[in-house]
Enzyme design. Structure first.
Site, PDB file in Angstrom:
ATOM      1  N   LEU A 115      21.218 -37.568  96.934  1.00 40.31           N
ATOM      2  CA  LEU A 115      21.030 -36.811  95.804  1.00 40.31           C
ATOM      3  C   LEU A 115      21.784 -37.645  94.480  1.00 40.31           C
ATOM      4  O   LEU A 115      21.501 -37.399  93.314  1.00 40.31           O
ATOM      5  CB  LEU A 115      21.761 -35.746  95.999  1.00 40.31           C
ATOM      6  CG  LEU A 115      21.319 -34.811  97.231  1.00 40.31           C
ATOM      7  CD1 LEU A 115      21.902 -33.620  97.354  1.00 40.31           C
ATOM      8  CD2 LEU A 115      19.873 -34.217  96.533  1.00 40.31           C
ATOM      9  N   GLY A 116      22.785 -38.585  94.888  1.00 37.79           N
ATOM     10  CA  GLY A 116      23.573 -39.246  94.008  1.00 37.79           C
ATOM     11  C   GLY A 116      24.210 -40.418  94.517  1.00 37.79           C
ATOM     12  O   GLY A 116      24.517 -40.257  95.632  1.00 37.79           O
TER      13      GLY A 116
ATOM     14  N   PHE B 186      32.530 -44.063  94.867  1.00 44.89           N
ATOM     15  CA  PHE B 186      32.880 -43.617  96.170  1.00 44.89           C
ATOM     16  C   PHE B 186      31.981 -43.798  97.150  1.00 44.89           C
ATOM     17  O   PHE B 186      32.224 -43.674  98.337  1.00 44.89           O
ATOM     18  CB  PHE B 186      33.259 -42.248  95.915  1.00 44.89           C
ATOM     19  CG  PHE B 186      32.355 -41.345  95.672  1.00 44.89           C
ATOM     20  CD1 PHE B 186      32.042 -41.137  94.382  1.00 44.89           C
ATOM     21  CD2 PHE B 186      31.400 -40.809  96.615  1.00 44.89           C
ATOM     22  CE1 PHE B 186      31.008 -40.478  93.719  1.00 44.89           C
ATOM     23  CE2 PHE B 186      30.554 -39.966  96.208  1.00 44.89           C
ATOM     24  CZ  PHE B 186      30.294 -39.941  94.952  1.00 44.89           C
ATOM     25  N   GLY B 187      30.533 -43.921  96.921  1.00 42.15           N
ATOM     26  CA  GLY B 187      29.659 -43.661  97.983  1.00 42.15           C
ATOM     27  C   GLY B 187      28.404 -42.874  97.758  1.00 42.15           C
ATOM     28  O   GLY B 187      28.160 -42.871  96.361  1.00 42.15           O
TER      29      GLY B 187
ATOM     30  N   ASP C  47      39.476 -35.649  84.383  1.00 42.08           N
ATOM     31  CA  ASP C  47      37.960 -36.303  84.266  1.00 42.08           C
ATOM     32  C   ASP C  47      37.249 -35.169  83.721  1.00 42.08           C
ATOM     33  O   ASP C  47      36.258 -35.184  84.376  1.00 42.08           O
ATOM     34  CB  ASP C  47      37.793 -36.980  85.480  1.00 42.08           C
ATOM     35  CG  ASP C  47      36.645 -38.053  84.962  1.00 42.08           C
ATOM     36  OD1 ASP C  47      36.578 -38.453  83.770  1.00 42.08           O
ATOM     37  OD2 ASP C  47      36.134 -38.508  86.032  1.00 42.08           O
TER      38      ASP C  47
END
Ligand SMILES: *[C@@H]1O[C@H](CO)[C@@H](O)[C@H](O)[C@H]1NC(C)=O
Ligand SMILES: *[C@@H]1O[C@H](CO)[C@@H](O)[C@H](O)[C@H]1NC(C)=O
Ligand SMILES: *[C@@H]1O[C@H](CO)[C@@H](O)[C@H](O)[C@H]1NC(C)=O
Ligand SMILES: *[C@@H]1O[C@H](CO)[C@@H](O)[C@H](O)[C@H]1NC(C)=O
Ligand SMILES: *[C@@H]1O[C@H](CO)[C@@H](O)[C@H](O)[C@H]1NC(C)=O
Length: 885
Positions: free
Chosen positions: A610-611, A615-616, A730
């Site tokens: 999905l994205g 980070f992975g 963030d």
């Protein structure tokens, strides 16, 4: 003829109002010479080609095509033999409605609660060559207005009603009663001032029987606009065999209720001075009002300057009874209106007589009369939210049924496939939706979840695709959903499963080849990638705004680190390290812990990405119970440190808020680290504003405000409710996720920091994290971090929401969104700053206020910025302004 028993009208039930000229006359007699204002008039010629218009030769009012007011019916011209050049253009063409039981015109932009006159005109003209003039009903919204009985092909029939309009739209509906095809030639709407027709109130309307102007010399002249500022039509009435006509060229004054001067300037008296003036009307019963009540307004003014002891004085009687105890003495050039408050009822004929008193030296006089029948306007339409939801469903699936007018009312005309509850204490509600075998395609609309009173939802045997929306489980009264025979996929969502288990809901879902109910579903490759948009936002290590020495230093330092981001040194953990010996300071988690193997099953071997981020990757998945989830798997090469990862786990397990994305579970299995989140089907706010979803239909201002408010609430919770206090660090549009209902949730807590103790006011960090364009200046410059840094970032988010622009605009040169907006607002030019894709659909005050909040959030000095609590309150006010629009 069915009639109620005639009863004697008590003189008391009549009310005569004499407007006394003596006091008020001087003022009221003056009437301006300028053209009255025709603002608010809607004048429609039904059946002329779409987009065409013309100016009416007599009234000079512009008439437009009806195409924009109805989506039903077809246009026709009358037969050639009925084309009469002296006739109004309106009667040359018409729109007929052969297909539906009810067909409606929608007139909008009205002032709710105001009084309007609506006039529909009809001339059959044998347009269909059948020589069979029809009979049909007219409804005003959900209330019966009148029966239109066309008795001759060349006869122009007119229906007029005066009523209070409840909403900002009014529907005029033609109802087929089995006696021919309804049609209409023209439709006019005229706003009236509230002092006119005091008999009209929220529950009572007046239907015109006659509006007569006595005694004009030219019996073909109908007085209308501009002589009548409300464009009422006063038709001439003379009877030379019985009446003699008198007139004046002087202006005749009067109160607002008075007929216009042009009407009052002519009058009649009996030819034989010893006689009365007599006129009468017949009751016109219909199925709804078998014994209609009548109300009349009689307008009289003296047109002769009476000499010496000459007097004109008369009594009014109706069916032999005195209308009012006192005789009427008309005033010179000033109108008295004698009107009823209560209707006369129970006769099939009404004889009105004006007879001179014994003292009168002159015969009676009358200038004008209006007679109305009374109708009830007490029926109210279906509850507004139900109407908007079912209208959304109609539009989405292009439903081809009798779906016109109000969905539930009147009962006999309720939309096919719906049934409704009719509770006397409130408006009708939709309780059953049966759209079985209705050719529906596409996904299951979220509008179904907005029909809050639904008990039974049948969408079986259509071509529906996509997954079953879990929000349906939140419909409190829903007890049956039938989805049999579609092409749905995915699993049964958890909320629905829960309702099935507790016995409050029955789900039929057979014959959906791709649907499964055990969580072992294969994700279907047929789905388009846009449908599957689920994102877990990617924390991006930021590089700081160019320009300050500190930043340059920082950049140099960063280079030394060979662009590899070190784990956070010296960061204090959110909680004391736990004693469970996992070596990563991972505390006991309430949430579910998954093994790597389980994750493989959930994501079907990590099949659909999905994205991706530093980070992975994030994968789509389904739990056994059918809940759709997003699995964020940390890759070996991740630049998110194990510590950041664990921070996120720890934080998310402790905080629960409806505007913070919830963690369903985690995986810590050998070197595998993963987080399992709730599925946010509408992706990120950033994508909605500027990304791939950009053209999928822009968010409305109201949706934007709501998203901003909800994000602010999530942050406020983080700042205030979280102990020790937390700073997200963030906040940005790509970290605000939206679910199917466009509810906003704050995501990505990899960078979250908690203050160690409640009395800490800030923390210092040893490197800048966050995202370029969103960083508060004090943090970028001195690595000073407080809640106010999040407030700054939120201000940027709010500016993006208002403008649709990115935090840093690239053209012509890099400019921060703060500067860009300030420049425009300094010019007083908010429209230039607002996202053009909202097409002006916003309350300007709400936008100004929101922009003001955003700019306060982005103040240089942290102390000058509001708290998130202030921001939430301000945004709530903005939303209030917008919703009051
Ligand atoms: C009606 O007549 C006009 C002019 O005579 C013509 O242009 C128009 O197409 C006709 N409309 C219909 C629906 O027949
Ligand atoms: C319509 O009017 C005609 C003539 O007055 C009458 O005979 C007929 O009964 C009326 N029809 C209806 C349905 O009211
Ligand atoms: C009205 O007047 C007519 C004619 O004079 C008469 O026949 C009729 O009975 C009257 N109707 C009523 C209700 O008085
Ligand atoms: C008629 O005139 C007489 C005498 O002038 C007066 O007493 C009476 O009140 C008058 N009637 C009316 C109805 O004005
Ligand atoms: C739903 O509609 C279908 C098709 O119109 C019909 O066969 C069925 O009986 C309806 N079910 C209910 C419960 O009304």
């Amino acid at each position: 003829m069915a009639r109620s028993t005639p009863r004697t009208m008590a003189a008391r039930s009549w009310l005569l109002q004499l407007v006394l000229a003596a006091a008020a006359g001087g003022v009221l007699r003056v009437r301006g010479q300028g053209l009255p204002d025709s603002t608010g008039f809607v004048s429609i010629d039904c059946g002329i080609p779409e987009k065409s218009s013309y100016v009416d030769g007599v009234t000079k009012l512009p008439y437009v095509s009806d195409a924009g007011f109805t989506d039903a019916g077809s246009n026709h011209n009358v037969s050639a033999e009925y084309i009469n050049p002296s006739c109004s253009k309106r009667y040359l063409n018409l729109r007929s409605f052969p297909d539906a039981a009810r067909s409606c015109y929608t007139l909008g932009s009205l002032a709710p609660g105001s009084k309007y006159l609506l006039r529909a005109t009809f001339m059959y003209g044998n347009y269909d060559g059948l020589s069979r003039p029809p009979v049909f009903d007219l409804h005003l919204g959900v209330n019966f207005w009148t029966t239109v009985n066309i008795t001759a092909a060349d006869l122009a029939v007119l229906a007029e009603v005066i009523a209070i309009v409840r909403d900002d739209v009014v529907l005029v509906c033609l109802v087929n009663t089995g006696s021919g095809t309804p049609f209409i030639s023209g439709l006019d709407l005229r706003p009236l001032t509230s002092t006119l027709y005091p008999q009209v109130n929220a529950t009572q309307g007046l239907v015109l029987l006659a509006r007569r102007n006595f005694g004009p010399s030219d019996s073909t002249v109908v007085v209308r606009y501009p002589d009548d500022p409300y464009d009422r039509a006063w038709t001439p009435w003379s009877n030379p065999a019985e009446w003699s006509e008198i007139s004046t060229t002087e202006k005749v004054g009067g109160t607002a209720m008075a007929a216009p001067s042009a009407v009052m300037q002519t009058a009649i008296t009996p030819l034989n001075a010893s006689k009365n003036i007599d006129f009468s009307w017949d009751a016109v019963p219909n199925q709804v009002y078998p014994a209609p009540g009548y109300i009349s307004n009689v307008h009289v003014a003296e047109l002769r300057s009476l000499a010496g002891n000459a007097t004109r004085q008369f009594y009014l009687t109706i069916n032999g009874k005195l209308w009012y105890g006192l005789p009427e003495t008309p005033h010179y050039l000033f109108t008295d209106v004698i009107y009823d408050r209560e209707p006369h009822q129970g006769f099939n004929q009404y004889n009105v007589s004006l007879n001179a008193t014994a003292n009168s030296t002159l015969p009676p006089i009358i200038n004008a009369v209006e007679v109305f029948s009374v109708i009830s306007t007490a029926n109210i339409g279906t509850e507004a939210q139900d109407v908007s939801a079912i209208t959304g469903i109609k539009a989405k699936y292009q439903v081809k049924k009798n779906w016109m007018g109000d969905p539930c009312a009147p009962k006999a005309l309720a939309w096919d496939g719906l049934s409704c509850s009719y509770d006397i204490s409130g408006p009708p509600r939709i309780t059953t939706v049966n759209l079985s075998s209705s050719g529906l395609s596409g996904d299951i609309s979220f509008y179904f979840a907005k029909l809050k009173a639904t008990q039974y939802l049948n969408l079986s045997h259509n071509k529906l695709t996509g997954s079953i929306p879990d929000v349906l489980s939140q419909l409190p009264s829903l007890n049956v959903i039938d989805l049999t025979g579609n092409q749905l996929n995915g699993s049964i969502p958890s909320g629905i499963l829960k309702r099935i288990q507790d016995g409050s809901l029955k789900l039929r879902y057979g014959d959906n080849p791709n649907l499964c109910n055990d969580g072992s579903c294969k994700s279907t490759k047929k789905m388009s990638s846009s449908m599957l948009a689920v994102y877990i936002a990617v924390p991006v290590v930021a590089f700081v705004v160019v320009g300050t020495l500190v930043l340059l230093l920082f950049l140099m330092r960063k280079k030394k680190a060979k662009s590899c981001v070190k784990p956070l040194n010296g960061v204090r953990d959110v909680q004391p390290r736990s004693q469970n010996g996992n070596g990563h300071g991972l505390p006991q988690l309430e949430n579910r812990r998954f093994t790597y193997r389980e994750l493989e099953a959930i994501t079907n071997n990590f099949q659909r990405v999905l994205g991706r981020g530093g980070f992975g990757s994030v994968y789509d998945g389904f739990l056994k119970d059918g809940t759709q989830v997003a699995v964020k798997l940390r890759s070996q090469s991740s630049n998110q440190s194990v510590r950041e990862f664990l921070t996120e786990v720890q934080t998310l397990t402790k905080i629960h808020h409806k505007n913070i994305v919830s963690l369903i579970g985690y995986c810590k299995d050998g070197e595998f680290l993963a987080l399992v989140y709730e599925h946010m089907s509408e992706g990120t706010l950033e994508d909605k504003l500027r990304g791939r979803d950009r053209n999928a239909g822009s968010l409305t201002w109201r949706q934007r405000l709501r998203i901003a408010l909800e994000s602010a609430q999530g942050l406020e919770y983080l700042h205030k409710a979280c102990r020790p206090a937390c700073v997200h660090r963030d906040v940005k549009t790509s970290n605000i996720l939206l679910n199917a209902d466009l509810e906003a949730k704050i995501a990505d807590f990899g960078l979250l920091k908690a203050f160690q103790r409640d009395d800490d006011t800030h923390v210092s960090t040893d490197r800048v994290v966050g995202t370029h364009g969103y960083l508060a200046p004090e943090y970028a410059a001195a690595l000073q971090l407080t809640e106010k840094s999040d407030v700054y970032s939120f201000g940027i988010v709010l500016l993006e929401v208002i403008t649709g622009q990115p935090p840093i605009l690239r053209c012509p040169e890099p400019t921060s969104i703060v500067q860009w907006v300030r420049q425009r607002l300094a010019r007083g030019d908010i429209d230039d700053a607002v996202d053009a894709r909202m097409r002006g659909g916003y309350d300007v005050n709400a936008v100004w206020k929101a922009a003001d909040v955003a700019l306060k959030c982005t103040a240089q000095a942290p102390a000058q910025r509001p708290t998130m609590t202030d921001v939430v309150a301000q945004l709530q006010e903005c939303l209030g302004l917008e919703e009051g629009r």
